[in-house]
Motif scaffolding. Structure first.
Motif, mmCIF file in Angstrom:
data_model
loop_
_atom_site.group_PDB
_atom_site.id
_atom_site.type_symbol
_atom_site.label_atom_id
_atom_site.label_comp_id
_atom_site.label_asym_id
_atom_site.label_seq_id
_atom_site.Cartn_x
_atom_site.Cartn_y
_atom_site.Cartn_z
ATOM 1 N N TYR A 48 0.840 -1.207 0.000
ATOM 2 C CA TYR A 48 0.000 0.000 0.000
ATOM 3 C C TYR A 48 0.868 1.247 0.000
ATOM 4 O O TYR A 48 0.659 2.163 -0.812
ATOM 5 C CB TYR A 48 -0.919 0.003 1.224
ATOM 6 N N HIS A 62 2.841 1.712 -3.226
ATOM 7 C CA HIS A 62 1.977 2.189 -4.303
ATOM 8 C C HIS A 62 1.590 3.653 -4.078
ATOM 9 O O HIS A 62 1.570 4.469 -5.016
ATOM 10 C CB HIS A 62 0.724 1.314 -4.369
ATOM 11 N N ARG A 63 1.312 4.000 -2.831
ATOM 12 C CA ARG A 63 0.928 5.382 -2.530
ATOM 13 C C ARG A 63 2.079 6.343 -2.792
ATOM 14 O O ARG A 63 1.888 7.401 -3.413
ATOM 15 C CB ARG A 63 0.464 5.478 -1.077
ATOM 16 N N HIS A 90 2.736 7.408 -6.242
ATOM 17 C CA HIS A 90 1.880 8.479 -6.755
ATOM 18 C C HIS A 90 2.237 9.829 -6.149
ATOM 19 O O HIS A 90 1.998 10.865 -6.773
ATOM 20 C CB HIS A 90 0.405 8.179 -6.453
ATOM 21 N N HIS A 122 6.056 4.675 -12.244
ATOM 22 C CA HIS A 122 4.696 4.152 -12.148
ATOM 23 C C HIS A 122 3.733 4.804 -13.136
ATOM 24 O O HIS A 122 2.745 4.185 -13.546
ATOM 25 C CB HIS A 122 4.179 4.342 -10.712
ATOM 26 N N HIS A 150 -8.828 3.650 -9.483
ATOM 27 C CA HIS A 150 -7.414 3.960 -9.312
ATOM 28 C C HIS A 150 -6.778 4.474 -10.606
ATOM 29 O O HIS A 150 -5.887 5.322 -10.573
ATOM 30 C CB HIS A 150 -6.663 2.714 -8.835
ATOM 31 N N ASN A 191 -5.475 9.554 -7.109
ATOM 32 C CA ASN A 191 -4.770 9.114 -5.905
ATOM 33 C C ASN A 191 -5.686 8.379 -4.929
ATOM 34 O O ASN A 191 -5.694 8.660 -3.723
ATOM 35 C CB ASN A 191 -4.078 10.293 -5.214
ATOM 36 N N TYR A 244 -5.122 2.332 -3.493
ATOM 37 C CA TYR A 244 -3.748 1.880 -3.716
ATOM 38 C C TYR A 244 -3.521 0.401 -3.417
ATOM 39 O O TYR A 244 -2.444 -0.117 -3.674
ATOM 40 C CB TYR A 244 -2.790 2.681 -2.830
ATOM 41 N N ASP A 247 -6.711 1.262 2.327
ATOM 42 C CA ASP A 247 -7.301 2.461 1.740
ATOM 43 C C ASP A 247 -8.466 2.944 2.592
ATOM 44 O O ASP A 247 -8.627 4.151 2.815
ATOM 45 C CB ASP A 247 -7.790 2.176 0.315
ATOM 46 N N THR A 290 -7.950 6.813 1.715
ATOM 47 C CA THR A 290 -7.662 6.935 0.278
ATOM 48 C C THR A 290 -8.607 6.072 -0.565
ATOM 49 O O THR A 290 -8.311 5.783 -1.721
ATOM 50 C CB THR A 290 -6.201 6.535 -0.023
#
Length: 237
Positions: free
Chosen positions: A56, A59-60, A63, A72, A153, A162, A165, A173, A178
């Motif tokens: 998570y 991936h966050r 961004h 990415h 996403h 955003n 994730y 999330d 998120t």
């Protein structure tokens, strides 16, 4: 064809760089706090949840930190959604430092091969999230990352940017604010589109934009900001 071209480029570069990424994990593993074997269901569940937590944040940050977004963003540059988009992945992950986010798992005591296997399994699961054919999975939408969540996403709609994730799970999330539910029609692609179909140009699109921004920087702070602050950051006028 563009998606598969990007995918082939990534696989070729992976053959040259996976050894470096593995070396980083094994080096960290030397200093592990414990040696944890996955020899029970309970330990397996704990490891999986910790891995999802690491994924998570990986991936966050991919961004929210432009240096990582440069890799990415390749995945998000597709203007349509189908299974082939899962192959459209950035080839510069080693430069972005993605492996460092998973290094704490090795430091805790989980074997690097287990981390690598779980990452591969997670990415395989995510292949099937890249579709518009499956609308909803009912109650599973509360816990799992689903095609509906992943369409959000990939969206460039303002309220969807955003969001979502998670890898296999969507729980983090929901925990960290998120999460967004698919409601209005999704518009795919980047807010600043990559128009090229050339796999090399797609792979280097955001890196080129970073370089152009750094060239116009008037201070080291601005240069740092263009590289490591969020995508779209600009110095105050």
């Amino acid at each position: 064809m563009s998606n598969f071209g990007v995918g082939i480029l990534k696989r070729v570069i992976d053959l040259l760089t996976y050894g470096v990424a593995a070396a980083v994990l094994f080096w960290v593993y030397q200093f592990r706090l414990a040696t944890i074997e996955i020899n029970s269901l309970g330990i397996a569940v704990v490891f999986f949840v910790l891995f999802e937590f690491a994924y998570y944040w990986h991936h966050r940050w991919a961004h929210e930190v432009r240096w990582m977004w440069a890799t990415h963003s390749v995945h998000h540059s597709a203007a349509t959604m189908n299974l082939s988009v899962s192959a459209r992945l950035g080839a510069t992950g080693l430069i972005s430092g993605s492996i460092l986010v998973f290094a704490p798992l090795a430091l805790i005591g989980f074997h690097p091969l287990m981390i690598a296997f779980t990452l591969a399994a997670s990415l395989f699961y995510q292949v099937f999230l890249h579709t518009e054919l499956i609308k909803t999975l009912g109650p599973l939408e509360w816990v799992l990352n689903t095609p509906s969540h992943h369409r959000v996403h990939h969206a460039s709609n303002r309220q969807y940017i955003n969001k979502n994730y998670g890898g296999v799970l969507i729980i983090f999330d929901r925990m960290f604010g998120t999460f967004a539910k698919e409601e209005e029609a999704v518009k795919y692609g980047l807010t600043i589109p990559c128009e090229s179909k050339n796999p090399i140009k797609i792979a280097l699109f955001e890196w080129g934009r970073i370089l152009r921004d750094c060239r116009k920087a008037t201070s080291l702070f601005q240069m740092f900001g263009y590289m490591f602050f969020g995508p779209g950051w600009k110095p105050k006028q």
